[in-house]
Design a protein around this motif. Structure first.
Motif, PDB file in Angstrom:
ATOM      1  N   CYS A 159       1.260  -1.512  -0.065  1.00  0.00           N
ATOM      2  CA  CYS A 159      -0.195  -0.318   0.105  1.00  0.00           C
ATOM      3  C   CYS A 159       1.036   1.441  -0.371  1.00  0.00           C
ATOM      4  O   CYS A 159       0.713   1.809  -0.897  1.00  0.00           O
ATOM      5  N   GLN A 162       2.246   1.475  -3.637  1.00  0.00           N
ATOM      6  CA  GLN A 162       1.324   1.793  -4.942  1.00  0.00           C
ATOM      7  C   GLN A 162       1.440   0.553  -5.662  1.00  0.00           C
ATOM      8  O   GLN A 162       1.259   1.056  -6.331  1.00  0.00           O
ATOM      9  N   LEU A 164       0.153  -1.789  -7.059  1.00  0.00           N
ATOM     10  CA  LEU A 164      -1.278  -2.550  -6.397  1.00  0.00           C
ATOM     11  C   LEU A 164      -1.135  -4.480  -7.199  1.00  0.00           C
ATOM     12  O   LEU A 164      -2.070  -5.143  -6.248  1.00  0.00           O
ATOM     13  N   ALA A 201      -3.160   3.056   2.353  1.00  0.00           N
ATOM     14  CA  ALA A 201      -3.962   3.495   0.811  1.00  0.00           C
ATOM     15  C   ALA A 201      -5.139   5.258   1.008  1.00  0.00           C
ATOM     16  O   ALA A 201      -4.586   5.471  -0.114  1.00  0.00           O
ATOM     17  N   GLN A 204      -2.773   7.226   0.776  1.00  0.00           N
ATOM     18  CA  GLN A 204      -1.746   7.671  -0.827  1.00  0.00           C
ATOM     19  C   GLN A 204      -2.628   8.048  -2.098  1.00  0.00           C
ATOM     20  O   GLN A 204      -2.552   8.456  -3.296  1.00  0.00           O
ATOM     21  N   ARG A 205      -4.485   8.055  -1.718  1.00  0.00           N
ATOM     22  CA  ARG A 205      -5.416   8.729  -2.453  1.00  0.00           C
ATOM     23  C   ARG A 205      -4.721   8.063  -4.134  1.00  0.00           C
ATOM     24  O   ARG A 205      -5.745   8.015  -4.658  1.00  0.00           O
ATOM     25  N   ASN A 206      -5.723   5.865  -3.296  1.00  0.00           N
ATOM     26  CA  ASN A 206      -5.039   5.240  -3.883  1.00  0.00           C
ATOM     27  C   ASN A 206      -6.167   4.742  -4.166  1.00  0.00           C
ATOM     28  O   ASN A 206      -6.585   3.836  -3.337  1.00  0.00           O
ATOM     29  N   ARG A 208      -8.019   2.703  -6.093  1.00  0.00           N
ATOM     30  CA  ARG A 208      -7.661   1.266  -6.735  1.00  0.00           C
ATOM     31  C   ARG A 208      -7.964  -0.001  -5.683  1.00  0.00           C
ATOM     32  O   ARG A 208      -8.599  -0.617  -5.301  1.00  0.00           O
TER      33      ARG A 208
END
Length: 324
Positions: A159, A162, A164, A201, A204-206, A208
């Motif tokens: 995470c 990032q 994925l 997450a 991290q502004r992620n 997905r």
């Protein structure tokens, strides 16, 4: 007085060998019968997993792994002065053939040895974004709950970095029969900063990654360990309205409280985030809830009227419009 010169058979104490290609130069045995291992998670390997005699004269016992000689077994169970095993080194040097050989020959316990930084080979595979290595390690039962020196599991690292595909392998991969981990994956497990994977997450502004974690059982309203913020509080702090909307649609509790009683609306109002405040109000946020300082979101807002739960206010007969 000068030190006595070393004999031809004496090894230099400062010599270190951490390369895969130089295994033939490894010492056969430490004079004290101990192995260099600084990790708290590998105490079961203080002595080698395969027995061999300390006296070279008797006939050595047959090894557990057929076709392997004594020196090959010693090489496979080698630990460097950094605490790295051959499995760690295979990942570091991106040598998949060596890694697959180790996974086929070594017992599950060896896969969970932690180096001096408390990293397992699985931590390193995620850090270096090697999803195939992650998948192979999970298949052979490598632990997904061991924590490094920062309290991060391999999924925390995925995470943070990032990665994925690595996160998906960790979440969806299953060990083969007889190689199961002693502990199932805990998505609420926090690192030493009090952060679960969903919190990381979100920071991290992620989106997905957040969606992947929620689909696999992450608790959407779990509080981080320092101030009690939920993912929705953290999304407000990122000032990303899309993340706030995503979490609300996913079922986040709009009036979740921090340890000091603040709701996400308190944070949005106090930071002057008008559009996010409007989004929270539209989702049913209570603008009159009080925190431990006896403050409501209206008290903290630059324009308190913007948070009023009414849309039909009039002044001198004229409707009052609140800016978005």
């Amino acid at each position: 007085m000068s030190a006595a010169p070393k004999g031809p058979d004496e090894a230099d104490e400062g010599q270190c060998d951490s390369g895969i290609e130089s295994l033939r130069s490894l010492p056969k045995e430490d004079p004290d019968g101990e192995r260099a291992d600084s990790s708290y998670g590998s105490s079961s390997l203080t002595e080698p997993p395969w027995p061999w005699p300390r006296d070279p004269d008797p006939e050595p016992p047959a090894p557990d792994a057929p076709g392997l000689g004594l020196q090959q077994l010693e090489a496979l169970t080698y630990i460097s002065e950094d605490g790295d095993t051959l499995v760690h080194l295979a990942v570091i040097h991106e040598a998949p053939a060596v890694l697959l050989c180790c996974l086929a020959l070594l017992p599950q316990e060896v896969l969970d040895i932690q180096n001096n930084l408390y990293q397992t080979a699985l931590h390193l595979a995620v850090h270096l974004d090697q999803p195939d290595a992650v998948r192979a390690l999970v298949l052979k039962g490598a632990s997904r709950v061991l924590q490094d020196r920062h309290g991060d599991t391999a999924l925390h690292v995925a995470c943070q970095r990032q990665h994925l595909d690595c996160a998906r392998c960790l979440l969806e991969g299953q060990p083969e029969e007889g190689r199961g981990s002693l502990h199932s994956l805990d998505l609420q497990l926090q690192n030493w900063q009090g952060l679960a994977c969903l919190h990381i997450a979100t920071l991290q502004r992620n989106q997905r990654l957040m969606e992947l974690l929620l689909q696999n059982g992450a608790e959407i309203d779990a509080q981080e360990g320092t101030s009690g913020k939920t993912a929705l509080h953290l999304a407000v702090e990122t000032q990303e309205r899309g993340l706030v909307q995503f979490l609300l649609l996913a079922g986040a509790r709009v009036d979740a409280r921090m340890l000091n009683g603040c709701t996400p609306l308190h944070l949005a109002a106090g930071r002057g985030l008008g559009s996010i405040s409007s989004t929270l109000c539209e989702a049913g946020a209570d603008s009159l809830l009080r925190n431990v300082e006896d403050e409501t979101p209206q008290d903290l807002a630059e324009d308190p009227l913007a948070l009023l739960p009414f849309d039909d206010l009039k002044i001198s007969g004229k409707p009052l419009r609140c800016a978005d």
